[in-house]
Design a protein around this motif. Structure first.
Motif, mmCIF file in Angstrom:
data_model
loop_
_atom_site.group_PDB
_atom_site.id
_atom_site.type_symbol
_atom_site.label_atom_id
_atom_site.label_comp_id
_atom_site.label_asym_id
_atom_site.label_seq_id
_atom_site.Cartn_x
_atom_site.Cartn_y
_atom_site.Cartn_z
ATOM 1 N N ALA A 1 1.815 8.555 3.649
ATOM 2 C CA ALA A 1 2.703 7.489 3.167
ATOM 3 C C ALA A 1 3.784 7.226 4.208
ATOM 4 O O ALA A 1 4.476 8.146 4.650
ATOM 5 C CB ALA A 1 3.323 7.879 1.835
ATOM 6 N N LEU A 2 3.940 5.953 4.604
ATOM 7 C CA LEU A 2 4.942 5.558 5.601
ATOM 8 C C LEU A 2 5.733 4.379 5.058
ATOM 9 O O LEU A 2 5.154 3.353 4.671
ATOM 10 C CB LEU A 2 4.263 5.172 6.921
ATOM 11 N N GLU A 3 7.033 4.506 5.053
ATOM 12 C CA GLU A 3 7.878 3.418 4.556
ATOM 13 C C GLU A 3 7.930 2.260 5.544
ATOM 14 O O GLU A 3 7.987 1.098 5.137
ATOM 15 C CB GLU A 3 9.286 3.944 4.285
ATOM 16 N N ARG A 4 7.908 2.574 6.847
ATOM 17 C CA ARG A 4 8.013 1.485 7.831
ATOM 18 C C ARG A 4 6.774 0.597 7.837
ATOM 19 O O ARG A 4 6.843 -0.570 8.220
ATOM 20 C CB ARG A 4 8.254 2.062 9.227
ATOM 21 N N GLU A 5 5.623 1.133 7.399
ATOM 22 C CA GLU A 5 4.398 0.339 7.307
ATOM 23 C C GLU A 5 4.134 -0.145 5.889
ATOM 24 O O GLU A 5 3.066 -0.701 5.620
ATOM 25 C CB GLU A 5 3.194 1.167 7.792
ATOM 26 N N LYS A 6 5.066 0.104 4.970
ATOM 27 C CA LYS A 6 4.968 -0.321 3.570
ATOM 28 C C LYS A 6 3.775 0.315 2.854
ATOM 29 O O LYS A 6 3.173 -0.285 1.967
ATOM 30 C CB LYS A 6 4.880 -1.849 3.467
ATOM 31 N N ILE A 7 3.438 1.545 3.275
ATOM 32 C CA ILE A 7 2.368 2.300 2.616
ATOM 33 C C ILE A 7 3.051 3.251 1.639
ATOM 34 O O ILE A 7 3.615 4.266 2.045
ATOM 35 C CB ILE A 7 1.509 3.059 3.633
ATOM 36 N N GLU A 8 3.002 2.938 0.375
ATOM 37 C CA GLU A 8 3.721 3.704 -0.630
ATOM 38 C C GLU A 8 2.893 4.886 -1.118
ATOM 39 O O GLU A 8 1.662 4.917 -1.008
ATOM 40 C CB GLU A 8 4.071 2.796 -1.815
ATOM 41 N N VAL A 9 3.589 5.859 -1.698
ATOM 42 C CA VAL A 9 2.925 7.061 -2.206
ATOM 43 C C VAL A 9 2.048 6.713 -3.413
ATOM 44 O O VAL A 9 0.944 7.238 -3.574
ATOM 45 C CB VAL A 9 3.979 8.124 -2.579
ATOM 46 N N GLN A 10 2.530 5.806 -4.267
ATOM 47 C CA GLN A 10 1.756 5.434 -5.458
ATOM 48 C C GLN A 10 0.422 4.792 -5.071
ATOM 49 O O GLN A 10 -0.597 5.015 -5.724
ATOM 50 C CB GLN A 10 2.555 4.470 -6.339
ATOM 51 N N ARG A 11 0.448 4.010 -3.985
ATOM 52 C CA ARG A 11 -0.800 3.371 -3.553
ATOM 53 C C ARG A 11 -1.785 4.408 -2.997
ATOM 54 O O ARG A 11 -3.000 4.302 -3.227
ATOM 55 C CB ARG A 11 -0.480 2.313 -2.504
ATOM 56 N N ILE A 12 -1.284 5.400 -2.288
ATOM 57 C CA ILE A 12 -2.163 6.455 -1.769
ATOM 58 C C ILE A 12 -2.801 7.221 -2.928
ATOM 59 O O ILE A 12 -4.008 7.507 -2.936
ATOM 60 C CB ILE A 12 -1.371 7.407 -0.861
ATOM 61 N N HIS A 13 -1.983 7.558 -3.942
ATOM 62 C CA HIS A 13 -2.514 8.273 -5.104
ATOM 63 C C HIS A 13 -3.538 7.432 -5.871
ATOM 64 O O HIS A 13 -4.543 7.964 -6.371
ATOM 65 C CB HIS A 13 -1.373 8.669 -6.031
ATOM 66 N N LYS A 14 -3.300 6.135 -5.950
ATOM 67 C CA LYS A 14 -4.244 5.257 -6.648
ATOM 68 C C LYS A 14 -5.575 5.191 -5.906
ATOM 69 O O LYS A 14 -6.654 5.245 -6.530
ATOM 70 C CB LYS A 14 -3.647 3.863 -6.798
#
Length: 621
Positions: free
Chosen positions: A161-174
């Motif tokens: 998960a990377l905030e600068r690339e807008k990759i959120e933790v919730q999306r990774i878990h989904k």
């Protein structure tokens, strides 16, 4: 003197004027069918990133007209596609979101945190369910377009998960949850067909509803995020693929009478054992739907009551308690153990039955250095039982019923004689060959054979590797088939006389095969005669004796016309022996001498046994 005639000649035609389109007239041809990207953005009154996002969500791609009116350096879109986007409800929602973001920024600029917080809770939302139904009208259409979807979802499931690339933790878990749900279905229904481990990752191919679906999963390593990749575009594609895969999983789970979305054991989920938790969930749902339908009905009524009275968390706790009550914790046989086929299950094809029995009665244990998630997916898909080293495992390493331990180390400190130690490649090669391969070449510390790709047809490529020939011989031995020699076709295997001349079978087997072939020809001729009599209108019931006499005469005539089979076989063997080369003739003679010696030895042993028995009987008397 007469004046010359100043009038023009009547035969001369007036010069045709070139046609120019006056201002305001309707366009024609490619100028009317296609527009450039800048024209489309200006027409829709959106910026370029939002236009790209709309095109990705709706599945609209650039076109290549035959004649590019504005030049070759422009990107063209069809006018109907742009008008299709103009009437899209998502366009209005995105405009409202943009206006809402401006309000939030304005509230923050005025240092009004309460208003900004209240505005964030009221942000406009949207769903892509209608878009998916428009893009994929039927279920088969969605399955055909699932390759890129699965590859993208499995990729983001392995990314950090990377905030600068807008990759959120919730999306990774989904993404991780959706990928595990798909793998659990494939493993439970035994739909996996091929696997291949490459440098890029691990390729899988499954067959669902007659459609072959191939996807790529990355290796379980630390992923390096490149700087030259636009993750905004990938996230837009991922938004569509998440919704599509959720639709597919919902349909697949309901086809096998399993509730969706699944509720997992929180303890196993915390230990990153999602695939094992899903297998337990499959086991419980199959039990309740097949064995005790009243339990499922009562649990459904209780769920409705909890929805009316309590909250969603209370409902999940209640259902989880029911599941844990029905399935004991860490039951050794519960791992990937599936309920036997019942009347409600769909009929399985031949490939599914073959895959289901490959690793049957085999018990695997995974060492900590092997790819655990991949093997937890592959081994149960082919009927095996598997455990691993760590918490939440169904059985420990000390279990005496373990038949194979998957190890990827140069040496072993401690070994057990009751199990075999093999490398992970042995599992993938067995899956691709659909046969249990010998473990000698895959032992710990040895260099394994080449890992051949099942997606390549070696015969069409013109080069068949040596190990592919070995696997083919092992497959033929497992199926009890006879492979043709080099230069011999499959049709030659059907002729017993050719097999006798090549030394593949002996004379007795050749005689039996020739006798079977003769009987089959007689039956075929008799059947053709009966059909001929029916066509000519002869009634069998009126003259049964005449028919029997005629058929018996015909069969006797045919039998008389048939030559002596043993004589034919002997003559052909002698003739083929003369045609053979010296090397083949010597090999054939050595084979015959060996058979005669073996037969004489067996006869001698039988005579000795008879004499011993006769001596014992005489002593007793």
């Amino acid at each position: 003197m007469a004046k010359p005639d100043s009038k023009p000649k009547q035969n001369s035609k007036p010069k045709a004027k070139k046609h120019y389109r006056p201002a305001g007239k309707k366009k024609e041809g490619n100028a009317a069918k296609y527009v450039t990207r800048s024209q489309a953005v200006k027409h829709l009154q959106v910026n370029l990133p939002l236009f790209r996002r709309l095109c990705i969500l709706k599945g609209i791609f650039p076109r290549e007209p035959k004649k590019k009116v504005k030049g070759n350096h422009h990107t063209y879109y069809h006018v109907k596609d742009i008008s299709f986007l103009e009437r899209e409800p998502l366009l209005e929602i995105f405009r409202d979101k943009r206006a809402h973001e401006k309000k939030v920024k304005k509230a923050e600029a005025k240092k009004n945190p309460d208003l900004a917080k209240r505005l964030r809770t009221r942000a406009p939302t949207y769903k892509l369910d209608k878009v998916i139904r428009e893009r994929y009208p039927t279920y088969i259409d969605a399955l055909r377009d699932l390759d890129d979807c699965l590859t993208m979802v499995h990729l983001f499931a392995a990314l950090p998960a990377l905030e600068r690339e807008k990759i959120e933790v919730q999306r990774i878990h989904k993404c991780r949850r959706l990928s595990h749900e798909w793998q659990a279905y494939i493993s439970r229904t035994h739909k996996l067909r091929k696997t291949f481990v490459s440098v890029k990752g691990i390729y899988y191919q499954a067959e669902v509803e007659g459609q072959k679906i191939t996807w790529l999963t990355p290796h379980a390593l630390q992923q390096v995020m490149p700087d030259d990749v636009d993750f905004n575009v990938m996230l837009n594609f991922l938004e569509v693929y998440e919704t599509l895969l959720a639709f597919i999983n919902y349909r697949l789970y309901h086809l096998i009478n399993v509730k969706y979305p699944p509720i997992l054991d929180p303890r196993l989920e915390a230990l990153a054992s999602d695939l094992y938790a899903l297998s337990r969930y499959f086991d419980v749902n199959s039990r309740t739907s097949v064995v005790d339908p009243q339990v499922s009905s009562t649990s459904g009524s209780e769920q409705v009551e909890t929805q009316k009275v309590g909250t969603a968390s209370d409902e999940s706790e209640l259902r989880l308690a029911q599941l844990q009550h029905q399935l004991p914790s860490n039951e050794p046989g519960a791992l990937m153990r599936l309920v036997e086929d019942d009347a409600g299950d769909a009929e399985e094809d031949d490939d599914t039955r073959e895959c289901k029995k490959l690793f049957r009665n085999l018990k695997f244990f995974l060492s900590r250095e092997v790819p655990r998630e991949s093997l937890l997916f592959v081994i149960p898909a082919f009927g095996g039982v598997v455990s691993w080293e760590g918490e939440g495992a169904p059985f420990n390493e000390d279990d005496q019923s373990i038949t194979h331990k998957i190890v990827d180390r140069p040496t072993l400190v401690r070994t057990s004689l009751s199990r075999e130690y093999v490398q992970p490649q042995w599992v993938y090669d067995c899956v691709n060959a659909r046969v249990i391969l010998p473990t000698e070449d895959y032992m710990v510390g040895k260099i394994p054979p080449p890992h051949l790709s099942p997606f390549v047809d070696h015969e069409s490529e013109g080069y068949v590797p040596e190990y592919a020939e070995t696997i083919k011989r092992l497959q033929a031995a497992a199926r009890k088939e006879v492979l043709p020699l080099p230069g011999v076709g499959n049709e030659d295997l059907e002729d017993p006389q050719k097999l006798l001349s090549e030394g593949i079978i002996d004379r007795a087997e050749a005689s039996e095969a020739a006798e079977r072939k003769r009987k089959m020809i007689l039956e075929q001729n008799r059947y053709l005669d009966e059909l001929k009599m029916e066509v000519e209108g002869v009634q069998n019931s009126s003259t049964p004796s005449d028919n029997k006499q005629s058929s018996s005469k015909e069969t006797e005539a045919r039998e008389e016309s048939e030559p002596d089979l043993e004589q034919i076989v002997e003559d052909y063997a002698n003739m083929s022996k003369t045609v053979m080369s010296r090397r083949k003739r010597k090999i054939y003679e050595a084979m015959q001498i060996g058979k005669q010696r073996k037969k004489a030895h067996v006869d001698l042993l039988k005579e000795r046994k008879k004499k011993i028995q006769a001596a014992k009987e005489s002593e007793e008397n």
